[in-house]
Every structure is written in structure tokens, then in C-alpha cells.
Design a protein around this motif. Structure first.
Motif, PDB file in Angstrom:
ATOM      1  N   MET A   1      46.883  41.902 -49.706  1.00 19.39           N
ATOM      2  CA  MET A   1      46.660  40.667 -48.931  1.00 19.39           C
ATOM      3  C   MET A   1      46.831  39.389 -49.764  1.00 19.39           C
ATOM      4  O   MET A   1      46.538  39.193 -51.198  1.00 19.39           O
ATOM      5  CB  MET A   1      45.184  40.558 -48.482  1.00 19.39           C
ATOM      6  N   THR A   2      48.006  38.881 -49.325  1.00 18.85           N
ATOM      7  CA  THR A   2      48.550  37.636 -50.325  1.00 18.85           C
ATOM      8  C   THR A   2      47.971  36.083 -49.733  1.00 18.85           C
ATOM      9  O   THR A   2      47.996  35.259 -50.552  1.00 18.85           O
ATOM     10  CB  THR A   2      49.931  37.625 -50.224  1.00 18.85           C
ATOM     11  N   ARG A   3      47.488  36.102 -48.284  1.00 18.42           N
ATOM     12  CA  ARG A   3      46.807  34.919 -48.091  1.00 18.42           C
ATOM     13  C   ARG A   3      45.302  35.379 -47.527  1.00 18.42           C
ATOM     14  O   ARG A   3      45.065  36.352 -47.379  1.00 18.42           O
ATOM     15  CB  ARG A   3      47.666  34.437 -46.763  1.00 18.42           C
ATOM     16  N   ASP A   4      44.688  34.180 -47.495  1.00 16.76           N
ATOM     17  CA  ASP A   4      43.190  34.327 -47.105  1.00 16.76           C
ATOM     18  C   ASP A   4      43.497  34.271 -45.547  1.00 16.76           C
ATOM     19  O   ASP A   4      44.418  34.026 -44.865  1.00 16.76           O
ATOM     20  CB  ASP A   4      42.426  32.895 -47.106  1.00 16.76           C
ATOM     21  N   ILE A   5      42.430  35.335 -44.991  1.00 20.59           N
ATOM     22  CA  ILE A   5      42.451  35.712 -43.618  1.00 20.59           C
ATOM     23  C   ILE A   5      41.362  34.914 -42.918  1.00 20.59           C
ATOM     24  O   ILE A   5      40.135  35.281 -43.340  1.00 20.59           O
ATOM     25  CB  ILE A   5      42.480  37.090 -43.422  1.00 20.59           C
ATOM     26  N   LEU A   6      41.454  34.538 -41.754  1.00 26.42           N
ATOM     27  CA  LEU A   6      40.627  33.580 -41.237  1.00 26.42           C
ATOM     28  C   LEU A   6      40.402  34.551 -39.629  1.00 26.42           C
ATOM     29  O   LEU A   6      41.376  34.512 -39.047  1.00 26.42           O
ATOM     30  CB  LEU A   6      40.939  32.198 -40.996  1.00 26.42           C
ATOM     31  N   TYR A   7      39.133  34.831 -39.533  1.00 24.12           N
ATOM     32  CA  TYR A   7      38.774  35.636 -38.251  1.00 24.12           C
ATOM     33  C   TYR A   7      37.895  34.453 -37.071  1.00 24.12           C
ATOM     34  O   TYR A   7      37.158  34.043 -37.674  1.00 24.12           O
ATOM     35  CB  TYR A   7      37.962  36.581 -38.540  1.00 24.12           C
ATOM     36  N   LEU A   8      38.525  34.524 -36.372  1.00 31.39           N
ATOM     37  CA  LEU A   8      37.943  33.345 -35.217  1.00 31.39           C
ATOM     38  C   LEU A   8      37.640  34.027 -33.896  1.00 31.39           C
ATOM     39  O   LEU A   8      38.519  34.942 -33.606  1.00 31.39           O
ATOM     40  CB  LEU A   8      38.916  32.201 -35.131  1.00 31.39           C
ATOM     41  N   LEU A   9      36.775  33.617 -33.002  1.00 32.44           N
ATOM     42  CA  LEU A   9      36.898  33.907 -31.497  1.00 32.44           C
ATOM     43  C   LEU A   9      37.929  32.896 -30.986  1.00 32.44           C
ATOM     44  O   LEU A   9      38.274  31.899 -31.385  1.00 32.44           O
ATOM     45  CB  LEU A   9      35.570  33.655 -31.071  1.00 32.44           C
ATOM     46  N   PRO A  10      38.411  33.327 -29.963  1.00 38.11           N
ATOM     47  CA  PRO A  10      39.595  32.631 -29.071  1.00 38.11           C
ATOM     48  C   PRO A  10      38.865  31.421 -28.798  1.00 38.11           C
ATOM     49  O   PRO A  10      37.733  31.113 -28.491  1.00 38.11           O
ATOM     50  CB  PRO A  10      40.181  33.568 -28.209  1.00 38.11           C
ATOM     51  N   PRO A  11      39.651  30.209 -28.522  1.00 37.79           N
ATOM     52  CA  PRO A  11      39.320  29.225 -27.801  1.00 37.79           C
ATOM     53  C   PRO A  11      38.373  29.098 -26.684  1.00 37.79           C
ATOM     54  O   PRO A  11      37.599  28.113 -26.297  1.00 37.79           O
ATOM     55  CB  PRO A  11      40.593  28.231 -27.850  1.00 37.79           C
ATOM     56  N   GLY A  12      38.833  29.974 -25.833  1.00 37.44           N
ATOM     57  CA  GLY A  12      38.123  30.183 -24.429  1.00 37.44           C
ATOM     58  C   GLY A  12      37.937  31.848 -24.319  1.00 37.44           C
ATOM     59  O   GLY A  12      39.013  32.319 -24.453  1.00 37.44           O
ATOM     60  N   PHE A  13      36.649  32.233 -23.884  1.00 33.21           N
ATOM     61  CA  PHE A  13      36.404  33.617 -23.673  1.00 33.21           C
ATOM     62  C   PHE A  13      35.492  33.548 -22.643  1.00 33.21           C
ATOM     63  O   PHE A  13      34.549  32.818 -22.246  1.00 33.21           O
ATOM     64  CB  PHE A  13      36.026  34.184 -24.915  1.00 33.21           C
ATOM     65  N   ALA A  14      35.545  34.985 -21.777  1.00 31.92           N
ATOM     66  CA  ALA A  14      34.426  34.854 -20.754  1.00 31.92           C
ATOM     67  C   ALA A  14      33.237  35.667 -21.277  1.00 31.92           C
ATOM     68  O   ALA A  14      33.332  36.857 -22.019  1.00 31.92           O
ATOM     69  CB  ALA A  14      35.164  36.066 -19.664  1.00 31.92           C
ATOM     70  N   ASP A  15      32.160  35.156 -21.135  1.00 31.02           N
ATOM     71  CA  ASP A  15      30.693  35.732 -21.445  1.00 31.02           C
ATOM     72  C   ASP A  15      29.922  34.994 -20.510  1.00 31.02           C
ATOM     73  O   ASP A  15      29.819  34.003 -20.241  1.00 31.02           O
ATOM     74  CB  ASP A  15      30.592  35.624 -22.884  1.00 31.02           C
ATOM     75  N   ASN A  16      28.543  35.834 -20.408  1.00 30.44           N
ATOM     76  CA  ASN A  16      27.893  35.170 -19.574  1.00 30.44           C
ATOM     77  C   ASN A  16      28.336  34.619 -18.300  1.00 30.44           C
ATOM     78  O   ASN A  16      27.521  33.425 -17.478  1.00 30.44           O
ATOM     79  CB  ASN A  16      26.799  34.085 -20.276  1.00 30.44           C
ATOM     80  N   ASP A  17      28.931  35.311 -17.726  1.00 33.48           N
ATOM     81  CA  ASP A  17      29.552  35.072 -16.311  1.00 33.48           C
ATOM     82  C   ASP A  17      30.258  33.440 -16.295  1.00 33.48           C
ATOM     83  O   ASP A  17      29.975  32.801 -15.354  1.00 33.48           O
ATOM     84  CB  ASP A  17      28.402  35.135 -15.363  1.00 33.48           C
ATOM     85  N   ARG A  18      30.604  33.025 -17.625  1.00 29.10           N
ATOM     86  CA  ARG A  18      31.526  32.011 -17.479  1.00 29.10           C
ATOM     87  C   ARG A  18      32.418  31.886 -18.618  1.00 29.10           C
ATOM     88  O   ARG A  18      32.276  32.602 -19.487  1.00 29.10           O
ATOM     89  CB  ARG A  18      30.381  30.800 -17.706  1.00 29.10           C
ATOM     90  N   ARG A  19      33.268  30.936 -18.554  1.00 29.07           N
ATOM     91  CA  ARG A  19      34.204  30.709 -19.930  1.00 29.07           C
ATOM     92  C   ARG A  19      33.326  29.951 -20.893  1.00 29.07           C
ATOM     93  O   ARG A  19      32.590  28.895 -20.558  1.00 29.07           O
ATOM     94  CB  ARG A  19      35.500  29.784 -19.555  1.00 29.07           C
ATOM     95  N   GLU A  20      33.334  30.238 -22.086  1.00 27.62           N
ATOM     96  CA  GLU A  20      32.703  29.758 -23.425  1.00 27.62           C
ATOM     97  C   GLU A  20      33.506  29.609 -24.544  1.00 27.62           C
ATOM     98  O   GLU A  20      34.785  30.103 -24.472  1.00 27.62           O
ATOM     99  CB  GLU A  20      31.515  30.658 -23.600  1.00 27.62           C
ATOM    100  N   TYR A  21      33.021  29.024 -25.328  1.00 30.27           N
ATOM    101  CA  TYR A  21      33.835  28.638 -26.762  1.00 30.27           C
ATOM    102  C   TYR A  21      32.634  28.915 -27.888  1.00 30.27           C
ATOM    103  O   TYR A  21      31.524  28.558 -27.816  1.00 30.27           O
ATOM    104  CB  TYR A  21      34.401  27.412 -26.941  1.00 30.27           C
ATOM    105  N   CYS A  22      33.190  29.226 -29.006  1.00 28.29           N
ATOM    106  CA  CYS A  22      32.183  29.439 -30.126  1.00 28.29           C
ATOM    107  C   CYS A  22      32.034  27.916 -31.027  1.00 28.29           C
ATOM    108  O   CYS A  22      33.157  27.534 -31.217  1.00 28.29           O
ATOM    109  CB  CYS A  22      32.834  30.454 -31.174  1.00 28.29           C
TER     110      CYS A  22
ATOM    111  N   MET B   1      45.713  33.884 -39.253  1.00 26.36           N
ATOM    112  CA  MET B   1      44.520  33.680 -38.438  1.00 26.36           C
ATOM    113  C   MET B   1      44.455  34.900 -37.364  1.00 26.36           C
ATOM    114  O   MET B   1      45.745  35.136 -36.915  1.00 26.36           O
ATOM    115  CB  MET B   1      44.472  32.309 -37.622  1.00 26.36           C
ATOM    116  N   ILE B   2      43.511  35.641 -37.413  1.00 25.90           N
ATOM    117  CA  ILE B   2      43.287  36.580 -36.527  1.00 25.90           C
ATOM    118  C   ILE B   2      42.081  36.428 -35.558  1.00 25.90           C
ATOM    119  O   ILE B   2      40.995  36.220 -35.906  1.00 25.90           O
ATOM    120  CB  ILE B   2      42.885  38.052 -37.222  1.00 25.90           C
ATOM    121  N   TYR B   3      42.521  36.543 -34.265  1.00 26.30           N
ATOM    122  CA  TYR B   3      41.440  36.341 -33.219  1.00 26.30           C
ATOM    123  C   TYR B   3      40.602  37.667 -32.978  1.00 26.30           C
ATOM    124  O   TYR B   3      41.459  38.707 -32.908  1.00 26.30           O
ATOM    125  CB  TYR B   3      41.992  35.852 -32.002  1.00 26.30           C
TER     126      TYR B   3
END
Length: 118
Positions: A1-22, A44-46
Motif C-alpha cells: 500500500m503506497t497511499r493511505d486508504i480512506l474508507y467512507l460510507l457513500p454520500p447518500g444511502f438507503a437505510d431505515n426506509d429513507r435516504r441518509e448520510y453518515c 477513497m473506497i466506499y
């Protein structure tokens, strides 16, 4: 691994019967908008909202699936007061404020408010 890896949730996702963000991932996106050079220095990896998050489990184990998580490359410097942890030989930071503190020391950016001295 040559670069740091940032794991994120996507900007909008479906959860709890609605669109949410972290909120913590949104905080990291804000820092990256303030300091775009950091964005260019990380991979960056979603991840899916549903667990298990296979990429993180494979790398850091079942108990370390939080997003955001910054996995440090072998050549990344070590700093105090950033919450750096180690699992399976990988160094990582698993919350937005500590990632911000790490970036402030590594890249000279501002420190997140309310996080104390570095």
C-alpha cells in the motif's frame, strides 16, 4: 500500500426506509473540501451501510468496521494524540476527529475545534 486508504460510507444511502448520510463521513468530506490536496493523497473506497463491510473486516477484523476509517500506508508518519490503533499489522484511525488531528499534523492543516492540544 503506497497511499493511505480512506474508507467512507457513500454520500447518500438507503437505510431505515429513507435516504441518509453518515455525519462523520460528511465531516471528513468537509475537511477534504477545505484541503483538496489531502484528497489527492488518499485512496477513497466506499463501503456499504450493511455489515459486514468485507473490505474492512478482511483488513482489520470484525470489530473494526467503522466509517470513516483511515488506514495508514507503511510509509506514513506516526503522530501522538491521533488515536492511531494497530490490528493485524495495519495502523488505522477510525473516527473523523482523530483523522482530522492526524491530517493537521501531517499536512499542516487546521486542528478540529474542541479536540485539545496536539
Amino acid at each position: 500500500m503506497t497511499r493511505d486508504i480512506l474508507y467512507l460510507l457513500p454520500p447518500g444511502f438507503a437505510d431505515n426506509d429513507r435516504r441518509e448520510y453518515c455525519p462523520e463521513c460528511a465531516e471528513i468530506w468537509g475537511v477534504l473540501a477545505y484541503y483538496p490536496a489531502i484528497k489527492e493523497s488518499v485512496e477513497m473506497i466506499y463501503q456499504p451501510i450493511a455489515k459486514p463491510r468485507e473490505d474492512l473486516v478482511k483488513l482489520l477484523g470484525d470489530k473494526n468496521q467503522n466509517c470513516p476509517t483511515l488506514v495508514l500506508s507503511a510509509g506514513s508518519p506516526e503522530f501522538e494524540y491521533c488515536g492511531i490503533m494497530t490490528m493485524r499489522g495495519e495502523r488505522f484511525i477510525n473516527n473523523a476527529r482523530d483523522i482530522g488531528r492526524y491530517w493537521s499534523q501531517r499536512y499542516g492543516t487546521a486542528v478540529p475545534r474542541g479536540t485539545g492540544p496536539i
